[in-house]
Design a protein around this motif. Structure first.
Motif, PDB file in Angstrom:
ATOM      1  N   ALA A 194       0.706  -1.118   0.019  1.00  0.00           N
ATOM      2  CA  ALA A 194       0.029   0.026  -0.150  1.00  0.00           C
ATOM      3  C   ALA A 194       0.880   1.172   0.019  1.00  0.00           C
ATOM      4  CB  ALA A 194      -0.910   0.011   1.246  1.00  0.00           C
ATOM      5  N   THR A 195       2.017   1.257   0.831  1.00  0.00           N
ATOM      6  CA  THR A 195       2.663   2.573   0.857  1.00  0.00           C
ATOM      7  C   THR A 195       3.816   2.286  -0.287  1.00  0.00           C
ATOM      8  OG1 THR A 195       4.399   1.255   2.023  1.00  0.00           O
ATOM      9  CG2 THR A 195       2.743   2.551   3.582  1.00  0.00           C
ATOM     10  N   ARG A 196       4.001   1.629  -1.156  1.00  0.00           N
ATOM     11  CA  ARG A 196       4.871   1.720  -2.124  1.00  0.00           C
ATOM     12  C   ARG A 196       4.250   2.146  -3.514  1.00  0.00           C
ATOM     13  NH1 ARG A 196       7.791  -4.007  -0.669  1.00  0.00           N
ATOM     14  NH2 ARG A 196       8.669  -2.954   1.165  1.00  0.00           N
ATOM     15  N   GLY A 197       2.819   1.968  -3.302  1.00  0.00           N
ATOM     16  CA  GLY A 197       2.005   2.265  -4.554  1.00  0.00           C
ATOM     17  C   GLY A 197       1.340   3.692  -4.299  1.00  0.00           C
ATOM     18  N   SER A 198       1.244   4.148  -3.149  1.00  0.00           N
ATOM     19  CA  SER A 198       0.471   5.312  -2.521  1.00  0.00           C
ATOM     20  C   SER A 198       1.574   6.015  -1.527  1.00  0.00           C
ATOM     21  CB  SER A 198      -0.830   5.112  -1.929  1.00  0.00           C
ATOM     22  OG  SER A 198      -1.330   6.279  -1.640  1.00  0.00           O
ATOM     23  N   THR A 199       1.114   7.197  -0.839  1.00  0.00           N
ATOM     24  CA  THR A 199       2.151   7.656   0.121  1.00  0.00           C
ATOM     25  C   THR A 199       1.367   7.245   1.271  1.00  0.00           C
ATOM     26  OG1 THR A 199       0.654   9.641   0.366  1.00  0.00           O
ATOM     27  CG2 THR A 199       2.176   9.959  -1.381  1.00  0.00           C
ATOM     28  N   PRO A 200       2.427   7.049   2.569  1.00  0.00           N
ATOM     29  CA  PRO A 200       2.039   6.717   3.735  1.00  0.00           C
ATOM     30  C   PRO A 200       0.829   7.523   4.090  1.00  0.00           C
ATOM     31  CG  PRO A 200       4.328   6.600   3.508  1.00  0.00           C
ATOM     32  CD  PRO A 200       3.885   7.362   2.165  1.00  0.00           C
ATOM     33  N   LEU A 201       0.753   8.806   3.938  1.00  0.00           N
ATOM     34  CA  LEU A 201      -0.354   9.698   4.547  1.00  0.00           C
ATOM     35  C   LEU A 201      -1.749   9.136   3.944  1.00  0.00           C
ATOM     36  CD1 LEU A 201       1.129  13.119   4.669  1.00  0.00           C
ATOM     37  CD2 LEU A 201       0.486  11.632   6.486  1.00  0.00           C
ATOM     38  N   ILE A 202      -1.564   8.942   2.789  1.00  0.00           N
ATOM     39  CA  ILE A 202      -2.863   8.854   1.948  1.00  0.00           C
ATOM     40  C   ILE A 202      -3.278   7.154   2.394  1.00  0.00           C
ATOM     41  CG2 ILE A 202      -4.115   7.907  -0.137  1.00  0.00           C
ATOM     42  CD1 ILE A 202      -2.443  10.370  -1.337  1.00  0.00           C
ATOM     43  N   ALA A 203      -2.309   6.170   2.319  1.00  0.00           N
ATOM     44  CA  ALA A 203      -2.710   4.829   2.658  1.00  0.00           C
ATOM     45  C   ALA A 203      -3.018   4.910   4.375  1.00  0.00           C
ATOM     46  CB  ALA A 203      -1.538   4.138   2.846  1.00  0.00           C
ATOM     47  N   GLY A 204      -2.623   5.702   5.257  1.00  0.00           N
ATOM     48  CA  GLY A 204      -2.908   6.010   6.463  1.00  0.00           C
ATOM     49  C   GLY A 204      -4.404   6.417   6.694  1.00  0.00           C
ATOM     50  N   PHE A 205      -4.835   7.483   5.943  1.00  0.00           N
ATOM     51  CA  PHE A 205      -6.066   7.965   6.001  1.00  0.00           C
ATOM     52  C   PHE A 205      -7.223   6.925   5.644  1.00  0.00           C
ATOM     53  CE2 PHE A 205      -9.540   9.547   3.228  1.00  0.00           C
ATOM     54  CZ  PHE A 205     -10.040  10.563   4.176  1.00  0.00           C
ATOM     55  N   TRP A 206      -6.808   6.331   4.572  1.00  0.00           N
ATOM     56  CA  TRP A 206      -8.055   5.206   4.236  1.00  0.00           C
ATOM     57  C   TRP A 206      -8.025   4.112   5.206  1.00  0.00           C
ATOM     58  CZ3 TRP A 206     -11.936   6.442   1.315  1.00  0.00           C
ATOM     59  CH2 TRP A 206     -11.619   7.494   0.031  1.00  0.00           C
ATOM     60  N   THR A 207      -6.838   3.851   5.661  1.00  0.00           N
ATOM     61  CA  THR A 207      -6.862   2.580   6.589  1.00  0.00           C
ATOM     62  C   THR A 207      -7.825   3.041   7.856  1.00  0.00           C
ATOM     63  OG1 THR A 207      -4.549   2.003   6.048  1.00  0.00           O
ATOM     64  CG2 THR A 207      -5.391   1.325   8.255  1.00  0.00           C
ATOM     65  N   GLN A 208      -7.566   4.321   8.405  1.00  0.00           N
ATOM     66  CA  GLN A 208      -8.170   4.768   9.521  1.00  0.00           C
ATOM     67  C   GLN A 208      -9.973   5.024   9.353  1.00  0.00           C
ATOM     68  OE1 GLN A 208      -6.893   4.900  12.825  1.00  0.00           O
ATOM     69  NE2 GLN A 208      -5.144   4.047  11.586  1.00  0.00           N
ATOM     70  N   LEU A 209     -10.051   5.240   7.991  1.00  0.00           N
ATOM     71  CA  LEU A 209     -11.497   5.651   7.734  1.00  0.00           C
ATOM     72  C   LEU A 209     -12.058   4.288   7.433  1.00  0.00           C
ATOM     73  CD1 LEU A 209     -13.346   8.035   6.807  1.00  0.00           C
ATOM     74  CD2 LEU A 209     -12.818   7.096   4.330  1.00  0.00           C
ATOM     75  N   ILE A 210     -11.543   3.299   7.079  1.00  0.00           N
ATOM     76  CA  ILE A 210     -12.088   1.794   7.008  1.00  0.00           C
ATOM     77  C   ILE A 210     -12.488   1.192   8.446  1.00  0.00           C
ATOM     78  CG2 ILE A 210     -11.436  -0.735   6.292  1.00  0.00           C
ATOM     79  CD1 ILE A 210     -10.082   0.667   3.943  1.00  0.00           C
ATOM     80  N   LEU A 211     -11.329   1.706   9.269  1.00  0.00           N
ATOM     81  CA  LEU A 211     -11.327   1.086  10.716  1.00  0.00           C
ATOM     82  C   LEU A 211     -12.684   1.664  11.463  1.00  0.00           C
ATOM     83  CD1 LEU A 211      -8.510   0.924  13.026  1.00  0.00           C
ATOM     84  CD2 LEU A 211     -10.666   1.796  13.965  1.00  0.00           C
ATOM     85  N   ILE A 212     -13.197   2.748  11.255  1.00  0.00           N
ATOM     86  CA  ILE A 212     -14.401   3.434  11.919  1.00  0.00           C
ATOM     87  C   ILE A 212     -15.539   2.691  11.847  1.00  0.00           C
ATOM     88  CG2 ILE A 212     -15.901   5.493  11.958  1.00  0.00           C
ATOM     89  CD1 ILE A 212     -13.665   7.297  11.191  1.00  0.00           C
ATOM     90  N   PRO A 213     -15.957   2.202  10.771  1.00  0.00           N
ATOM     91  CA  PRO A 213     -17.426   1.531  10.890  1.00  0.00           C
ATOM     92  C   PRO A 213     -17.190   0.125  11.808  1.00  0.00           C
ATOM     93  CG  PRO A 213     -16.437   1.507   8.543  1.00  0.00           C
ATOM     94  CD  PRO A 213     -15.775   2.404   9.302  1.00  0.00           C
ATOM     95  N   ILE A 214     -15.852  -0.443  11.500  1.00  0.00           N
ATOM     96  CA  ILE A 214     -15.727  -1.615  12.131  1.00  0.00           C
ATOM     97  C   ILE A 214     -15.546  -1.636  13.630  1.00  0.00           C
ATOM     98  CG2 ILE A 214     -14.126  -3.607  12.538  1.00  0.00           C
ATOM     99  CD1 ILE A 214     -13.309  -3.061   9.490  1.00  0.00           C
ATOM    100  N   ALA A 215     -14.845  -0.379  14.111  1.00  0.00           N
ATOM    101  CA  ALA A 215     -14.742  -0.079  15.485  1.00  0.00           C
ATOM    102  C   ALA A 215     -16.244   0.389  16.141  1.00  0.00           C
ATOM    103  CB  ALA A 215     -13.763   0.876  15.821  1.00  0.00           C
ATOM    104  N   LEU A 216     -16.895   1.080  15.390  1.00  0.00           N
ATOM    105  CA  LEU A 216     -18.186   1.347  15.795  1.00  0.00           C
ATOM    106  C   LEU A 216     -19.242   0.130  16.020  1.00  0.00           C
ATOM    107  CD1 LEU A 216     -20.242   3.539  16.283  1.00  0.00           C
ATOM    108  CD2 LEU A 216     -20.850   3.523  13.742  1.00  0.00           C
TER     109      LEU A 216
END
Length: 296
Positions: free
Chosen positions: A173-195
């Motif tokens: 994920a970080t080699r095809g995209s920047t760590p910031l963008i990969a991290g943003f989408w990772t946390q966004l995906i995490l929100i509904p699962i954590a909720l």
């Protein structure tokens, strides 16, 4: 990868592991003040989405993930969710020491799968280093194998498997995209699962609980943000097989900081076990350095 890049990546990975470990005592203090684990994970994810999204837009003016990185980013988000939720949930059924020992089998899982995924063969040196680190963890944690429940055992092992998947997905994920963008989408995906986990557990606490536990919750979130950022950066620079071994230092950091934050005392046995883990981590870095230097 060059020798310098790999060593720098492992150094960043070690920093991430230490930050991950350091946030554990603060999460315990936050839980004692009313901000339990699922609550912290949920609101932490909201804060990180805002932070990483803002930094990502400032860096590249877009949060779009390249087509080739979308599947790894999705896998990273799901794996990251399962790492936290399964590991945290396992301690409700089995002792913390047992859960940690089972969870930290993930470096071995990475080593076993790496030949198929990355073409990185399982060398005697890497296997020996894992055995040394795992033995050190076992000695330091002193797990109690009484009152075991199959649900806790299964959750801890699933958490470990998710951690192994997380390392492989993070690398791609970080080699095809920047760590910031990969991290943003990772946390966004995490929100509904954590909720969903909070609703299932009946612990959907209001944000005001973070105010009541301001210092420990703030320290936990700060250390996790640093750890997660360093983790994604390290994943871009070092292969999972080498990086996973360095992360064995994480529980050692938790034990050491607990002596200061939670006023827990260390026994000579725990100190000996922690020393073995740190020796294994340093041996791993030296082994990777020599391996990268050979072609030159």
């Amino acid at each position: 990868m060059s020798r310098d890049t790999t060593i720098f990546g492992l150094g960043i990975g070690l920093t991430a592991a230490l930050c991950y470990g350091a946030n554990v005592p603060y999460s315990k203090l936050a839980a004692q003040a009313g901000a339990d684990g699922p609550t912290l994970v949920l609101y932490r994810a909201f804060l990180m989405v805002v932070l990483l999204g803002g930094l990502g837009l400032a860096q590249s003016r877009s949060l779009e993930v390249p087509v080739g990185s979308r599947l790894p980013v999705l896998g990273l988000g799901i794996a990251t969710s399962f790492v936290g939720l399964c590991y945290i949930s396992s301690v409700a059924f089995i002792p913390v020491g047992v859960a940690t020992i089972l969870y930290y089998t993930y470096p071995l899982m990475i080593l076993l799968v790496a030949p198929l995924v990355d073409g990185e063969r399982l060398t005697p040196a890497r296997l020996g280093i894992f055995i040394l680190a795992f033995a050190g963890l076992f000695i330091a944690l002193g797990p109690n194998f009484t009152s075991l429940d199959w649900r806790g055992l299964a959750l801890a092992l699933v958490g470990g498997a998710a951690a192994a998947v997380q390392f492989f997905c993070a690398a791609r994920a970080t080699r095809g995209s920047t760590p910031l963008i990969a991290g943003f989408w990772t946390q966004l995906i995490l929100i509904p699962i954590a909720l969903a986990a909070c609703l299932f557990a009946g612990r959907l606490n209001p944000p005001s609980v973070l105010v009541a536990a301001a210092f420990p919750a703030g320290m936990h979130i700060l250390l996790f943000v640093l750890a997660f950022g360093f983790h994604l950066l390290a994943a871009r620079l070092a292969l999972p097989a080498a990086l996973g071994l360095v992360f064995c230092a994480e529980p050692v950091a938790s034990i050491l900081l607990a002596t200061q934050v939670l006023r827990e005392s260390l026994t000579l046995v725990q100190i000996s076990g922690g020393a073995l883990v740190l020796i294994a981590v340093m041996a791993s870095v030296l082994a990777e350095s020599r391996k990268q230097a050979r072609p030159a």
